[in-house]
Design a protein around this motif. Structure first.
Motif, PDB file in Angstrom:
ATOM      1  N   LEU A  58       0.849  -1.188   0.000  1.00 42.09           N
ATOM      2  CA  LEU A  58       0.000   0.000   0.000  1.00 42.09           C
ATOM      3  C   LEU A  58       0.883   1.235   0.000  1.00 42.09           C
ATOM      4  CD1 LEU A  58      -2.929   1.148   0.374  1.00 42.09           C
ATOM      5  CD2 LEU A  58      -2.432   1.204   2.809  1.00 42.09           C
ATOM      6  N   ASP A  59       0.610   2.134  -0.917  1.00 41.50           N
ATOM      7  CA  ASP A  59       1.342   3.397  -0.951  1.00 41.50           C
ATOM      8  C   ASP A  59       0.625   4.360  -0.013  1.00 41.50           C
ATOM      9  OD1 ASP A  59       2.958   5.518  -1.526  1.00 41.50           O
ATOM     10  OD2 ASP A  59       2.098   5.923  -3.504  1.00 41.50           O
ATOM     11  N   TRP A  60       1.051   4.334   1.265  1.00 37.37           N
ATOM     12  CA  TRP A  60       0.352   5.131   2.276  1.00 37.37           C
ATOM     13  C   TRP A  60       0.836   6.568   2.211  1.00 37.37           C
ATOM     14  CZ3 TRP A  60      -3.823   4.505   5.128  1.00 37.37           C
ATOM     15  CH2 TRP A  60      -4.054   5.396   6.177  1.00 37.37           C
ATOM     16  N   SER A  61      -0.022   7.469   1.789  1.00 36.61           N
ATOM     17  CA  SER A  61       0.378   8.863   1.604  1.00 36.61           C
ATOM     18  C   SER A  61      -0.410   9.836   2.475  1.00 36.61           C
ATOM     19  CB  SER A  61       0.204   9.261   0.131  1.00 36.61           C
ATOM     20  OG  SER A  61      -1.150   9.099  -0.275  1.00 36.61           O
ATOM     21  N   LEU A  62      -1.368   9.336   3.249  1.00 35.75           N
ATOM     22  CA  LEU A  62      -2.165  10.246   4.066  1.00 35.75           C
ATOM     23  C   LEU A  62      -1.336  10.800   5.223  1.00 35.75           C
ATOM     24  CD1 LEU A  62      -5.606   8.423   4.287  1.00 35.75           C
ATOM     25  CD2 LEU A  62      -4.995  10.382   2.872  1.00 35.75           C
ATOM     26  N   PRO A  63      -1.416  12.092   5.477  1.00 31.08           N
ATOM     27  CA  PRO A  63      -0.685  12.683   6.601  1.00 31.08           C
ATOM     28  C   PRO A  63      -1.407  12.450   7.912  1.00 31.08           C
ATOM     29  CG  PRO A  63      -1.928  14.378   5.491  1.00 31.08           C
ATOM     30  CD  PRO A  63      -2.155  13.113   4.709  1.00 31.08           C
ATOM     31  N   GLY A  64      -0.760  12.817   9.006  1.00 31.22           N
ATOM     32  CA  GLY A  64      -1.424  12.718  10.304  1.00 31.22           C
ATOM     33  C   GLY A  64      -0.428  12.632  11.444  1.00 31.22           C
ATOM     34  N   PHE A  65      -0.933  12.886  12.636  1.00 34.01           N
ATOM     35  CA  PHE A  65      -0.134  12.872  13.859  1.00 34.01           C
ATOM     36  C   PHE A  65      -0.793  11.941  14.865  1.00 34.01           C
ATOM     37  CE2 PHE A  65       0.159  17.018  11.861  1.00 34.01           C
ATOM     38  CZ  PHE A  65       1.504  17.338  11.897  1.00 34.01           C
ATOM     39  N   GLU A  66       0.032  11.311  15.688  1.00 40.69           N
ATOM     40  CA  GLU A  66      -0.514  10.588  16.833  1.00 40.69           C
ATOM     41  C   GLU A  66      -1.119  11.620  17.790  1.00 40.69           C
ATOM     42  OE1 GLU A  66      -0.685   8.841  20.753  1.00 40.69           O
ATOM     43  OE2 GLU A  66       0.767  10.379  20.182  1.00 40.69           O
ATOM     44  N   GLY A  67      -2.216  11.266  18.445  1.00 44.34           N
ATOM     45  CA  GLY A  67      -3.031  12.255  19.154  1.00 44.34           C
ATOM     46  C   GLY A  67      -2.350  13.013  20.267  1.00 44.34           C
ATOM     47  N   LYS A  68      -1.297  12.434  20.880  1.00 47.96           N
ATOM     48  CA  LYS A  68      -0.643  13.105  22.006  1.00 47.96           C
ATOM     49  C   LYS A  68       0.340  14.188  21.562  1.00 47.96           C
ATOM     50  CE  LYS A  68      -2.609  10.652  25.250  1.00 47.96           C
ATOM     51  NZ  LYS A  68      -3.567   9.912  24.424  1.00 47.96           N
ATOM     52  N   ALA A  69       0.666  14.219  20.263  1.00 48.29           N
ATOM     53  CA  ALA A  69       1.560  15.266  19.766  1.00 48.29           C
ATOM     54  C   ALA A  69       0.925  16.631  20.019  1.00 48.29           C
ATOM     55  CB  ALA A  69       1.828  15.069  18.271  1.00 48.29           C
TER      56      ALA A  69
END
Length: 202
Positions: A58-69
């Protein structure tokens, strides 16, 4: 699989026996014996087996942060999982921009088993340029960031592209929830003292 009925002795009613001669009795006995030995087909009902799960790259391109950041806002640092629309976040220009959209992406155990390439990237404290982030941070492999070049310049890369640099590595997680947000326009915001790009979905 087939099974045979057990052979049972052939019996003839006494009154009928008197009317039959010996040859007829032999013929009748042979027919009954043959019938008793006919195979009975077993009927076994099997539940359909589920198709095996196949791992696909899978070409995972979605951004995001772990919630505690923690993202820098106009009222201090706030865990991204607590971020809401209309909160004001600090951008690289020094101005504060209003959050227009917040989303969560939960990847469960089944998904992570099939797509380990979506596992988060751990950026350890001060892994970038020896200055930041201020604390360990987990981000999506597709999260864009400003990575300091050893000669003083910065490069716009994704977290997945800097894996292998000192203190930056992929973490195994059985499940993960990514939080992402944007301010209506392309912005560079401060998260744990580091600069990350956030943009509206395309």
């Amino acid at each position: 699989m087939q099974r045979r009925r057990p052979t049972r002795p052939v019996t003839v009613h006494p009154e009928l026996r008197e009317d039959l001669n010996l040859q007829e009795l032999k013929t009748l006995s042979a027919v009954l014996a043959q019938i008793s030995q006919m195979p009975v087909e077993d009927k076994i009902i099997k539940r359909p087996q589920p198709a095996p799960r196949v791992k696909q790259a899978l070409d995972w391109s979605l951004p995001g942060f772990e919630g505690k950041a923690r993202v820098t806002t106009n009222f201090g640092e706030l865990p991204i999982e607590a971020l809401r629309r209309r909160d004001m976040v600090k951008t690289i220009s020094g101005a504060y921009r209003e959050v227009q959209w917040v989303d969560t992406i939960r990847l469960d155990v089944d998904f992570m088993e099939l797509h380990p390439e979506a596992a988060p990237i751990l950026i350890r404290e001060r892994a970038m340029g020896g200055l930041y982030p201020r604390r360990n941070i987990l981000v999506s492999p597709g999260q864009p960031l400003r990575y300091p070049h050893p000669h003083g310049d910065t490069m716009n890369l994704t977290a997945g592209e800097v894996v292998g640099q000192p203190n930056i590595l992929r973490m195994h997680r059985s499940e993960i929830t990514y939080y992402r947000f944007h301010c209506g326009t392309d912005e560079t915001v401060c998260v744990e003292g580091s600069w990350f790009h956030v943009s509206p979905p395309k």
